[in-house]
Design an enzyme around this catalytic site. Structure first.
Site, PDB file in Angstrom:
ATOM      1  N   ASP A 102       0.839  -1.203   0.000  1.00 21.34           N
ATOM      2  CA  ASP A 102       0.000   0.000   0.000  1.00 21.34           C
ATOM      3  C   ASP A 102       0.874   1.254   0.000  1.00 21.34           C
ATOM      4  O   ASP A 102       2.025   1.220   0.445  1.00 21.34           O
ATOM      5  CB  ASP A 102      -0.859   0.088   1.280  1.00 21.34           C
ATOM      6  CG  ASP A 102      -1.772  -1.092   1.429  1.00 21.34           C
ATOM      7  OD1 ASP A 102      -2.117  -1.711   0.414  1.00 21.34           O
ATOM      8  OD2 ASP A 102      -2.136  -1.376   2.583  1.00 21.34           O
TER       9      ASP A 102
HETATM   10  N1  URA Z   1      -1.228  -5.921   3.988  1.00 24.71           N
HETATM   11  C1  URA Z   1      -1.656  -4.649   4.026  1.00 24.71           C
HETATM   12  O1  URA Z   1      -2.640  -4.330   4.688  1.00 24.71           O
HETATM   13  N2  URA Z   1      -0.968  -3.735   3.318  1.00 24.71           N
HETATM   14  C2  URA Z   1       0.120  -4.019   2.586  1.00 24.71           C
HETATM   15  O2  URA Z   1       0.700  -3.126   1.969  1.00 24.71           O
HETATM   16  C3  URA Z   1       0.555  -5.350   2.561  1.00 24.71           C
HETATM   17  C4  URA Z   1      -0.135  -6.288   3.270  1.00 24.71           C
END
Ligand code: URA
Length: 249
Positions: A102
């Protein structure tokens, strides 16, 4: 190596488009037009041309980046936000991220120009473990951990941690280490929210046998052949700790 794969590796087109080029009689091997898609070539010895133009397979590169927050894990962002590629110098090949982190997630992100490698590492079928360190709101107890391990409902399906443990307490908050074999969108954030402990900060610390080691945020390094092999085989190998900074531009 299959001819279509060679063409794809040379950056000509996707594997499917490359097969079309072969069927259309546009590809020659050592001066002979070849229309059989299953033709094998030796990239080190055979001379392959497309429309008379000689081709070289693109060298494969495998990069580990310690992604800082605020960068999108895509090659191009329609909203014009900085992408993880902005953190790398021009390495002479077209890299893309293996899976996603993310925007606000930090930590270990692999990039490559090898589609087969990317599929192997990112696909849940291959069970490459990914380890996350999550600072979550509130004091997680044993019951909370058990819920992560048994699985919680995320968008109508069960999402389960392979391992989960409490690493530290930070005032009223908790640092968790969570290992997943799945990779659904915002999975860690959603799982922690589902047990009542929203994520405040998230960092991926390992993918399969590779760990960030001494790589600092914004730094990258190339993977060794052994490391690439260990990811493909799912074998455990220690990670080298040294990192490189992006040269100033
Ligand atoms: N899980 C999440 O919530 N975000 C990420 O970036 C990777 C795994």
């Amino acid at each position: 190596m299959r001819l279509a794969r060679f063409l794809a590796a040379a950056g000509v087109a996707s594997r499917r488009k490359a097969e079309e080029c072969i069927r259309q009689g546009r590809v020659s091997v050592n001066g002979q037009v070849v229309t059989r898609v299953a033709t094998e070539v030796d990239p080190g010895r055979d001379r392959v041309t497309l429309d008379g133009r000689p081709l070289q397979p693109e060298r494969r590169l495998y990069v580990m980046l310690n992604k800082p927050a605020g960068y999108v894990s895509t090659v191009h962002d329609p909203q014009g936000r900085p992408t993880v590629l902005d953190l790398l110098p021009d390495l002479g090949v077209r890299l893309f991220p293996v899976g996603r982190l993310d925007l606000d997630t930090e930590g270990l992100l692999l990039l490559t120009n090898d589609g087969g490698f990317s599929q192997r590492v990112a696909h849940p079928r291959h069970q490459t473990g990914k380890v996350y360190e999550a600072l979550v709101q509130g004091r997680v107890d044993g019951d909370g951990l058990q819920r992560l391990l048994r699985g919680v409902m995320v968008e109508g399906t069960l999402a389960r941690a392979e391992r989960a443990r409490i690493v530290a307490r930070q005032g009223e908050n908790t640092v968790l280490e969570i290992c997943l074999h799945e990779g659904r969108k915002r999975q860690v954030r959603r799982m922690c929210a589902a047990i009542g402990h929203p994520v405040l900060r998230l960092r991926r610390t390992a993918v399969g046998p590779l760990t960030l080691g001494g790589l600092r945020p914004g730094e990258y390094r190339l993977l060794s052949e052994e490391e690439v092999e260990s990811l493909l085989q799912g074998r455990r190998r220690p990670s080298r700790p040294s990192g490189r900074r992006r040269p100033a531009r």
